[in-house]
Scaffold this motif. Structure first.
Motif, PDB file in Angstrom:
ATOM      1  N   SER A 181       0.841  -1.188   0.000  1.00 42.79           N
ATOM      2  CA  SER A 181       0.000   0.000   0.000  1.00 42.79           C
ATOM      3  C   SER A 181       0.878   1.240   0.000  1.00 42.79           C
ATOM      4  O   SER A 181       2.071   1.179   0.300  1.00 42.79           O
ATOM      5  CB  SER A 181      -0.929   0.015   1.217  1.00 42.79           C
ATOM      6  OG  SER A 181      -0.175   0.051   2.417  1.00 42.79           O
ATOM      7  N   ALA A 217      -3.109   5.277  -5.523  1.00 42.44           N
ATOM      8  CA  ALA A 217      -3.786   4.145  -4.873  1.00 42.44           C
ATOM      9  C   ALA A 217      -4.933   3.599  -5.722  1.00 42.44           C
ATOM     10  O   ALA A 217      -5.159   2.386  -5.756  1.00 42.44           O
ATOM     11  CB  ALA A 217      -4.282   4.568  -3.497  1.00 42.44           C
ATOM     12  N   GLN A 249      -3.492   1.229  -8.372  1.00 43.47           N
ATOM     13  CA  GLN A 249      -2.423   0.362  -7.869  1.00 43.47           C
ATOM     14  C   GLN A 249      -2.368  -0.969  -8.599  1.00 43.47           C
ATOM     15  O   GLN A 249      -1.282  -1.504  -8.857  1.00 43.47           O
ATOM     16  CB  GLN A 249      -2.625   0.138  -6.371  1.00 43.47           C
ATOM     17  CG  GLN A 249      -1.592  -0.746  -5.710  1.00 43.47           C
ATOM     18  CD  GLN A 249      -1.806  -0.835  -4.206  1.00 43.47           C
ATOM     19  OE1 GLN A 249      -2.211   0.140  -3.570  1.00 43.47           O
ATOM     20  NE2 GLN A 249      -1.559  -1.997  -3.630  1.00 43.47           N
TER      21      GLN A 249
END
Length: 428
Positions: free
Chosen positions: A65, A76, A79
């Motif tokens: 993360s 994010a 990702q």
């Protein structure tokens, strides 16, 4: 039986507007046999290294993360489309200038396999013969200091840098000048494309009778794809005329965000229209004086990049600027993901490699070790994305080899062969 792209173009007597559709009839040339390959390579650059502890993800290769407030946190949402690479070294290079020169060349010379070229120019030399432009170089505030080792990242050979165009109006005219004129031009372009598709269908249908039983199913698949193109000529196919960029000083600091967005939009449009399959976007250059004033920052990016941890506010401003750079990379990646391929086989991102490169690792140390890279795109199905790869002192030349081979080339070294050969282990 193989069909040469150029012979098809010449035989039909058609030009640029045919390019997106010729993919349906022909296979890219200059490719090595074996394994899936990417259709296009895109390089995205932002300057002045990074602060590793504010850039680094947390977690393992497939379970990672981006920490809250970190430089990569804006990524994010995408990702699962990324491969984050940490710990590569530029052997034989150091500091701003050395890093800028080695970043895409891996310190190659004329006698090396890559001939001292940068990765974009090397790939373009192999696959760019069949497109209008073998490569396109877009810039944002890259010309104020002129051409030199600090301001250029692309090389056609040792010391022969390739100049990015940082004037969006000039770029627009160069790429789309033939199609200017508003709705009438768009209608004319649509009509020209329809004629191209009609010609290709007629040519392919005539060809079918001359093919053997093994080749006919392949051509039938191409004809099916062409039928889909006819149904959604300006919609499903991502090749459309972008809006003309707004005017304004190309070196005006306040225009940096708008110019960046305009250059990304035109880059994706050019790629979608198959004007080129190799493109780069260079945001300023090493030792960049750009001030992120649109973020409320008053100090230059280069100065901020060297602030030590004792200056908490200064570090926070640098991180904020770097997060903005990450958002521009995200914008590019998402735009590619939303643009379908002309043959309807996935999105442009699925079949592309997008490399976010930097010229240094830790900006405060002026070193070219532990340099970070972020890769986006499916590379035509070659790589598994959604991964975080950690290395310790591997040559970034191996990453360049991996990129070349993912584009279908067969070279086993890139840049200085004395610091390693073969692709980057664990990437494929």
């Amino acid at each position: 039986m193989s069909i040469g792209r150029r012979s098809v173009l010449h035989g039909l007597g058609i030009g640029l507007v045919a390019a997106p559709f010729l993919n349906l009839l022909t296979a890219p040339s200059s490719r090595a046999e074996g394994g899936p390959t990417a259709r296009r390579l895109i390089v995205f650059f932002s300057p002045n290294g990074t602060i590793p502890q504010h850039w680094r993800p947390s977690g393992t290769e497939t379970d990672f993360s981006f920490p809250v407030g970190s430089i990569l946190e804006p990524l994010a949402d995408i990702q699962d489309q990324l491969i984050v690479v940490e710990g590569l070294d530029f052997f034989g290079a150091d500091n701003h200038e050395g890093g800028m020169a080695a970043m895409l060349t891996a310190s190659g010379t004329a006698s090396d396999e890559s001939g001292g070229m940068s990765i974009d120019q090397y790939v373009a030399a192999q696959i760019g013969q069949d497109t209008r432009f073998s490569s396109l170089e877009f810039g944002v505030q890259t010309s104020a200091w002129g051409g030199g080792v600090q301001t250029r990242m692309s090389y056609a050979g040792p010391g022969a840098w390739v100049t990015p165009d940082d004037d969006p109006a000039h770029v627009y005219g160069r790429l789309f000048g033939d199609f200017m004129g508003g709705d009438e031009a768009a209608a004319a372009l649509r009509a020209r494309r329809q004629r191209v598709v009609d010609l290709l269908v007629d040519e392919a249908s005539a060809l079918r009778g001359r093919l053997g039983s093994e080749e006919r199913p392949k051509l039938d698949a191409h004809l099916d794809a062409l039928a889909k193109v006819e149904k959604g000529l300006m919609g499903a196919v991502g090749c459309g005329l972008p809006d003309a960029p707004m005017g304004g000083g190309t070196q005006d600091n306040a225009n940096f965000p708008n110019i960046t967005a305009a250059q990304i939009d035109m880059m994706v449009a050019a790629l979608a229209c198959d004007m080129t399959r190799v493109a780069s976007l260079q945001l300023s250059h090493t030792v960049s004086p750009t001030v992120c004033s649109w973020l409320g920052v008053a100090e230059g990016h280069h100065s901020l990049s060297h602030i030590d941890d004792s200056n908490v506010a200064g570090v926070a401003q640098f991180v904020e600027c770097e997060r903005w750079m990450a958002e521009q990379f995200k914008y590019l990646v998402q735009k590619l993901a939303m643009t379908p391929e002309a043959d309807m086989q996935g999105s442009m991102l699925d079949n592309s490699i997008v490399l976010w490169a930097k010229e240094m690792g830790d900006s405060r140390l002026h070193t070219c070790v532990g340099v970070p890279f972020v890769i986006a795109g499916g590379a035509g199905g070659r790589w598994q994305t959604g991964r975080y790869l950690k290395y310790s002192g591997e040559s970034h030349g191996k990453l360049m080899v991996s990129l070349c081979q993912a584009m279908g080339l067969s070279n086993e070294t890139f840049g200085n062969p004395m610091v390693g050969n073969g692709p980057l282990p664990g990437l494929a």
